[in-house]
Design a protein around this motif. Sequence first.
Motif, short mmCIF file in Angstrom:
data_model
loop_
_atom_site.label_atom_id
_atom_site.label_comp_id
_atom_site.label_asym_id
_atom_site.label_seq_id
_atom_site.Cartn_x
_atom_site.Cartn_y
_atom_site.Cartn_z
N SER A 134 0.60 -1.19 -0.10
CA SER A 134 0.08 0.10 -0.04
C SER A 134 0.87 1.41 0.03
N THR A 144 -5.42 0.50 -2.34
CA THR A 144 -3.88 0.48 -2.67
C THR A 144 -3.30 1.51 -1.76
N MET A 145 -3.97 2.01 -0.74
CA MET A 145 -3.35 3.17 -0.02
C MET A 145 -3.72 3.04 1.58
N GLU A 146 -3.20 3.65 2.29
CA GLU A 146 -3.30 3.72 3.78
C GLU A 146 -2.96 5.01 4.54
#
Length: 218
Positions: free
Chosen positions: A4, A29-31
């Motif tokens: 991510s 796909t992110m955090e």
Amino acid sequence: MVESIRVHICDDQELIRSGLRTLIDLEPTMEVAGESSDGLQAVEQYVVERPDVVLMDLRMPILGGVEAIRRIKAKHPDARILILTTFDEDNAILDGLQAGAVGYLLKDLSGSQLVAAIQTVASGGILFGAAVADRILQRITSTPRAGSPTSESVALSERERDVMRGVARGLSNAQIGQELFLAEGTVKNYVSSVLQKTGSKDRAEAAVKASRWGYLDG
């Protein structure tokens, strides 16, 4: 499995941070790596978190965004920092770019635009939004440096334009050389030539001008 993209959010408004946090958390796909409400916190937390991308507000208490960018980049030259701002902060945007930010975003952008921007920067790209580019260029050209061009735009050769397209995408000189079948030293010479012709302090400022003048089209 793709890792991510870890994003740090720096903004003094809780409502803004909350909205950004929700948007990022919804993106698979992110955090969110962390949050801060002023630039000093962002500087301190960067060392611990080492996020892939920092979303940086400009006007904050204790320590503003420009100085925070400058301090982070001084110790972590590879930091990818995006300015998150509004239309009325032209001077601060330019100062932020000169401090080392890789681009800027406007707070009225859509969620999909923000996600795409973060992905672009995380992969090494540089962002220069057309909506603000005109105002930034006006600020740049209104106070020309010694040796700066006096005309509104300057002539760049086709090869220099090719090289600047690579710069705008965040490519290194070596990567640009591979794409254009040029030696890395030759690419460096082209970049230096563009910096001199445009009177730019760095690659980011040169890319802003090249984009505004239409040299990155095509």
